[in-house]
Every structure is written in structure tokens, then in C-alpha cells.
Design a protein around this motif. Structure first.
Motif: not given
Length: 307
Positions: A23-26, A72-76, A85-88, A101-105
Motif C-alpha cells: 500500500q502507498s499513499g497517505p 470491520a477494520h482498516g490499515l492506514s 478508507l477505500p475498500l480492499v 509505504d507498507f507491506e503486509f500478509l
């Protein structure tokens, strides 16, 4: 009593999915509520865990988020209202190339019917864990295996390896969270009387249990037993017993070809009609349709090879 093993056995009444997300961006991404349980493992960068009602939680590389029952939750990258936040996009896409900016499994067990297993349902909706990788190098090895499994696209055997790796990671994360939280953090109990009753329910669900019989196992008066059991476990004894029997039944439907009459006897129902009625009330579908749906999911996983 190894209740973690029982959790894992009942989690897998759903299909396993997973991918690496960059994910990238603010801002970040939002995960809608779903029927199931899942985990996120932050691999690189830093971000915030966003929920509807709680303060954002800062995450750093190696941290794990457990979604115990699909909240429901988000990562930002920065704190941000969840609704904004936009839906995944959870299609099985390869990781995005380029800077991020960050990477996750991300891995989850998606349930077709019913609920997450009851031991996960009584946990907080979202749990953030900072594992001690130095003390538990096996967890880091599992994360690396899971990352490799999810980064390379469809591979032979991937449909089998993903559930196994998710199982192992979930065991380690729950165990470490339990150790960090102590007795207050886990629905297992350090009350020997209640532990004795739980052990009997888990090991012998086929027995004709009543509150009276379970209170005798615990060595407590019935009223005191009911109160202590409900406080420790989060549900009254008979409600817990029914939930456990049906979770065990769902696992047997998924993993075996045993007739309904046999499964009914194994989990404490007099016949397949009593079992079918209770199962349908809990899962919203008959045992036969549940089994057919699970078989179809496994067939799709085997055909795609993606898990």
C-alpha cells in the motif's frame, strides 16, 4: 488442557485465502465485516490499525493483527476515519510492484455458514500482538514461508499449504497473546473447577450433560457453577455445550464422510433429526447442504491451486 488445538480444529470449517498486499499513499484500505477469522502480519513499513470505535493503534514491522470474528477494520499509513478508507480488493492478485509505504500478509478463513468458533468469538474483535521473534524464531520462519507461499502466484500444492501455515501462525500468535495478557486475556480458565467441566465437554461431547452433572464434575453447587462458568467462559454452560457440539459437528461434516446418524451420536444428539434441527438453527443451513458446500469449496481450491 490444550484449548488452542481445539480452536484450530474448529476454525477450519471455512476456506482459507491469503495474499501479500502493498500500500502507498497517505491513506490505506478498509476491510468490511465478514463471516470468518483472519490475520494481518506487517512485513515492512509502519501503519495504523483503524477501527470504528477505538483509538488507532500504531503497528511496526513484525506486528500481527488478529481479526477474531470478522469485524470491520482498516490499515492506514496515517490515522484516518474508517469509513473514509477505500475498500480492499481481495481477489488473488500478485503484490503490486514499485515503491510502497507498507507491506503486509493477509490471510483469513472465510465461513460460508454460521459463525467463527466460539473461543474466537469471546476474544476482542481485533487484537494487535507484537510477537517476541527472538524467543520464538519458529514464528519468523513460518511468516517467511507464508510470505513465499503467497508471493509466488499459483503453485502446485498451494491449496494445501496455506491452511496449514495459517493454522500454525494462528497457534503461535494466540499463544503469545495469551502469555502477554495473562489469565484475563483468554477464554481458557485458571479456575480448576471450570477447567474440569470444560475438559469433560471437549473430550466427551457425546455424554448427556446437564448443568447438574457438570456442576458435579466441577465440585460446585449448581448456582455457583453456572455463575462462575458464565464469568470465565462468556456463555452459560448449556449454551457453550451446544455451540461446542455443533462446532465439532461442522468439522466432522467437512473432514469425514461419516453418516449424519454417526456424527449425531458422536456429539451428543439422539438421532440425525435432532442434530439436523440444531445445526440448521445455528448455521442457517442443513448438515447435508453444509457438507456439499464445503466439498465444493475444497474442489475449487484444488482446481485453482491457490487456496
Amino acid at each position: 488442557m490444550d484449548l488452542l488445538s481445539e480452536v484450530i480444529r474448529t476454525v477450519r470449517v471455512g476456506s482459507a485465502t491469503g495474499r501479500v498486499i502493498r500500500q502507498s499513499g497517505p491513506t490505506g484500505i478498509r476491510f468490511p465485516a465478514f463471516d470468518g477469522s483472519g490475520i494481518h502480519i506487517l512485513l515492512r513499513g509502519s501503519c495504523w490499525l483503524i477501527t470504528e470505535d477505538e483509538e488507532p493503534v500504531a503497528l511496526r514491522p513484525g506486528d500481527v493483527v488478529l481479526t477474531s470474528s470478522g469485524a470491520a477494520h482498516g490499515l492506514s499509513r496515517v490515522p484516518h476515519p474508517l469509513a473514509g478508507l477505500p475498500l480492499v480488493d481481495m481477489r488473488p492478485l500478485p503484490p503490486a510492484p514499485g515503491p510502497f509505504d507498507f507491506e503486509f500478509l493477509c490471510g483469513c478463513y472465510q465461513l460460508q455458514h454460521g459463525h467463527a468458533p466460539q473461543y474466537l468469538r469471546v476474544l476482542p474483535d481485533l487484537i494487535a500482538v507484537s510477537p517476541d521473534y527472538a524467543a520464538h524464531p519458529e514464528l519468523r520462519a513460518l511468516v517467511e514461508l507464508l510470505k513465499a507461499d503467497r508471493s509466488g502466484g499459483a503453485q502446485m500444492g498451494a491449496g494445501a499449504t496455506l491452511p496449514a501455515l495459517l493454522d500454525l501462525v494462528l497457534v503461535h500468535v494466540l499463544r503469545q497473546w495469551h502469555e502477554q495478557q495473562g489469565a484475563a486475556g483468554w477464554p481458557d480458565t485458571h479456575d480448576p473447577a471450570i477447567a474440569a467441566a470444560l475438559r469433560e465437554i471437549h473430550e466427551h461431547p457425546e455424554q448427556p450433560w446437564t448443568v447438574e452433572r457438570l456442576s458435579e464434575v466441577a465440585g460446585l453447587p449448581r448456582t455457583a457453577f453456572t455463575r462462575r462458568f458464565t464469568t470465565e467462559v462468556g456463555r452459560p454452560p448449556m449454551s457453550y455445550l451446544i455451540g461446542w457440539r455443533l462446532s465439532r459437528g461442522a468439522r466432522l461434516l467437512r473432514e469425514t464422510d461419516a453418516p449424519l446418524s454417526s456424527i449425531a451420536r458422536q456429539i451428543g444428539y439422539a438421532n440425525e433429526f435432532a442434530f439436523s434441527g440444531a445445526f440448521s438453527r445455528e448455521y442457517g443451513v442443513s448438515p447435508s447442504r453444509f457438507r456439499a458446500g464445503q466439498a465444493a469449496v475444497r474442489g475449487q481450491e484444488a482446481a485453482s491451486g491457490t487456496g
